[in-house]
Motif scaffolding. Structure first.
Motif, PDB file in Angstrom:
ATOM      1  N   GLU A  36      59.324  22.758  18.095  1.00 49.91           N
ATOM      2  CA  GLU A  36      59.545  24.234  17.887  1.00 49.91           C
ATOM      3  C   GLU A  36      58.237  24.869  18.072  1.00 49.91           C
ATOM      4  OE1 GLU A  36      61.156  24.443  13.851  1.00 49.91           O
ATOM      5  OE2 GLU A  36      63.352  24.805  14.782  1.00 49.91           O
ATOM      6  N   ALA A  37      57.189  24.022  17.589  1.00 50.23           N
ATOM      7  CA  ALA A  37      55.471  24.503  17.805  1.00 50.23           C
ATOM      8  C   ALA A  37      55.606  24.760  19.419  1.00 50.23           C
ATOM      9  CB  ALA A  37      54.579  23.884  17.024  1.00 50.23           C
ATOM     10  N   TYR A  38      55.929  23.739  20.121  1.00 50.81           N
ATOM     11  CA  TYR A  38      55.581  23.764  21.548  1.00 50.81           C
ATOM     12  C   TYR A  38      56.223  24.903  22.186  1.00 50.81           C
ATOM     13  CZ  TYR A  38      56.302  22.451  26.293  1.00 50.81           C
ATOM     14  OH  TYR A  38      56.358  22.510  27.726  1.00 50.81           O
TER      15      TYR A  38
ATOM     16  N   ALA B 184      53.199  29.797  27.272  1.00 50.16           N
ATOM     17  CA  ALA B 184      51.679  29.882  28.244  1.00 50.16           C
ATOM     18  C   ALA B 184      51.902  29.139  29.390  1.00 50.16           C
ATOM     19  CB  ALA B 184      50.770  29.475  26.996  1.00 50.16           C
TER      20      ALA B 184
ATOM     21  N   VAL C 253      57.571  27.626  21.010  1.00 50.04           N
ATOM     22  CA  VAL C 253      57.172  29.091  20.540  1.00 50.04           C
ATOM     23  C   VAL C 253      55.550  29.375  21.243  1.00 50.04           C
ATOM     24  CG1 VAL C 253      56.193  30.487  18.447  1.00 50.04           C
ATOM     25  CG2 VAL C 253      58.509  29.317  18.679  1.00 50.04           C
ATOM     26  N   ARG C 254      54.742  28.347  21.109  1.00 50.76           N
ATOM     27  CA  ARG C 254      53.259  28.764  21.363  1.00 50.76           C
ATOM     28  C   ARG C 254      52.839  28.015  22.733  1.00 50.76           C
ATOM     29  NH1 ARG C 254      52.779  27.078  16.018  1.00 50.76           N
ATOM     30  NH2 ARG C 254      51.248  25.484  16.598  1.00 50.76           N
ATOM     31  N   GLY C 255      53.525  26.971  22.979  1.00 48.38           N
ATOM     32  CA  GLY C 255      53.077  26.057  24.202  1.00 48.38           C
ATOM     33  C   GLY C 255      53.690  26.394  25.522  1.00 48.38           C
ATOM     34  N   ARG C 256      54.942  26.120  25.510  1.00 48.78           N
ATOM     35  CA  ARG C 256      55.868  26.451  26.895  1.00 48.78           C
ATOM     36  C   ARG C 256      55.648  27.743  27.428  1.00 48.78           C
ATOM     37  NH1 ARG C 256      60.780  27.734  29.006  1.00 48.78           N
ATOM     38  NH2 ARG C 256      61.494  26.175  30.595  1.00 48.78           N
TER      39      ARG C 256
ATOM     40  N   LEU D  83      50.264  21.002  22.514  1.00 45.34           N
ATOM     41  CA  LEU D  83      51.447  21.002  21.613  1.00 45.34           C
ATOM     42  C   LEU D  83      52.530  20.428  22.455  1.00 45.34           C
ATOM     43  CD1 LEU D  83      51.037  24.901  21.014  1.00 45.34           C
ATOM     44  CD2 LEU D  83      51.053  23.073  19.160  1.00 45.34           C
TER      45      LEU D  83
ATOM     46  N   GLY E  76      45.689  22.269  19.211  1.00 47.12           N
ATOM     47  CA  GLY E  76      46.681  23.596  19.369  1.00 47.12           C
ATOM     48  C   GLY E  76      46.646  24.204  20.556  1.00 47.12           C
ATOM     49  N   THR E  77      46.137  23.641  21.758  1.00 46.10           N
ATOM     50  CA  THR E  77      46.428  24.181  23.054  1.00 46.10           C
ATOM     51  C   THR E  77      47.816  24.112  23.653  1.00 46.10           C
ATOM     52  OG1 THR E  77      45.789  22.258  24.076  1.00 46.10           O
ATOM     53  CG2 THR E  77      44.006  23.888  23.644  1.00 46.10           C
ATOM     54  N   PRO E  78      48.241  24.709  24.402  1.00 51.13           N
ATOM     55  CA  PRO E  78      49.847  24.607  25.004  1.00 51.13           C
ATOM     56  C   PRO E  78      49.922  23.224  25.391  1.00 51.13           C
ATOM     57  CG  PRO E  78      48.712  26.753  25.872  1.00 51.13           C
ATOM     58  CD  PRO E  78      47.436  26.047  25.041  1.00 51.13           C
TER      59      PRO E  78
END
Length: 309
Positions: free
Chosen positions: A198-200, A207, A202-205, A141, A136-138
């Motif tokens: 979508e996960a990347y 960061a 929202v939460r990865g890119r 992801l 689950g880290t950037p």
């Protein structure tokens, strides 16, 4: 005009009038410089003095190599590619009126063996995809989104790392890829790839963008400094995932592309649909996989690809 002048004018023609991609022009320049060096060794510096025999002997020289000068023999596929550049130069010279005869027209390239691209079984591809992006880290992801995308749409590694955020349309589950020669195509992507992207996004890119120094560009896949992910780094993502999945053989991004095509065709996809998805200029290139019946691209993709739903 000297041969070097002729080559320079031909490369300018490819760039300005033909709109050839920078990589294509660079490849032609390298091959034609090799041709010029060979002819210089035969004391020939004008296209008007070149004969068909010179062109044929040049191909023989490429295949033979030169151990004393550290020049390795070229593979038949590389020789054939070089001949394309040489033929183009001579054809252009005739069209421009520099010479009267195209001496390279009837020189044939060596026949290359048609090899079936290596692909992985579906279960091994699934194992690789499950082995990446688990914490689950950037970065994880990003890695998961990258590999899901590569397999989901058969993109070349250069196409994937060249993606901009505006090229993604997760609502319609499609992506715009820029292939060889700058040609664009829009291809569908499956549900798992959409979820990973979508996960990347929202939460990865975000960061990775914050961690980067200076402004962040439009690239989808970013490195730890906020810049666009390199080809080498993207390659290593797959290699590491394959190792964690226990895949003993060497795996490259092109392996996922071949697997994408093979699995579609095994599922009943038509070869011309796969041609469009892969961005091949000719169906002949795609026929190294197999031949099947005709259907529409989106229908075939939705029913045949193992991760389309």
């Amino acid at each position: 005009m000297s041969l070097s002048d002729d080559i320079g004018r031909y490369l300018d023609h490819l760039t300005v009038e033909r709109g050839a991609a920078a990589n294509t022009v660079s490849s032609y320049r390298r091959d034609l410089q090799r041709y010029a060096d060979y002819l210089a060794g035969r004391r020939t510096d004008r296209l008007a003095d070149v004969t068909g025999g010179d062109v044929r002997e040049f191909l023989v020289d490429l295949r033979r190599g030169d151990a004393e000068r550290g020049v390795v023999p070229l593979a038949d596929s590389s020789i054939a590619r070089t001949l394309v550049a040489v033929r183009g130069l001579h054809r252009f010279a005739v069209a421009e009126g520099w010479v009267d005869v195209d001496v390279a027209h009837e020189v044939s390239p060596p026949r290359t063996a048609r090899r079936l691209p290596r692909s992985l079984p579906i279960d091994q591809v699934a194992a690789i995809l499950e082995a990446v992006g688990t914490d689950g880290t950037p970065r994880s992801l990003r890695d998961r989104a990258l590999l899901e995308l590569l397999y989901s749409c058969g993109a070349r590694i250069s196409e994937a790392i060249g993606l901009d955020v505006d090229d993604l349309d997760t609502d319609s589950r499609a992506v715009r890829l820029r292939g060889k020669g700058g040609k664009e195509r829009i291809v569908p992507i499956g549900g798992p790839a959409v979820e990973a992207l979508e996960a990347y996004l929202v939460r990865g890119r975000p960061a990775l963008a914050i961690a980067g120094r200076g402004g962040v560009g439009p690239g989808v896949f970013l490195n730890a400094r906020g810049g666009r992910l390199s080809r080498q780094s993207a390659w290593q993502v797959l290699v590491s995932a394959a190792e964690r999945a226990g895949i003993g053989e060497t795996v490259s991004p092109h392996t996922l592309r071949h697997s994408f095509a093979t699995h579609l065709l095994d599922g009943g996809a038509d070869v011309r649909v796969v041609q469009e998805l892969l961005g091949h200029a000719s169906v002949t290139t795609t026929q190294v996989y197999t031949l099947v019946t005709v259907n529409t691209m989106r229908e075939v993709y939705a029913t045949a690809h193992p991760r389309a739903r």
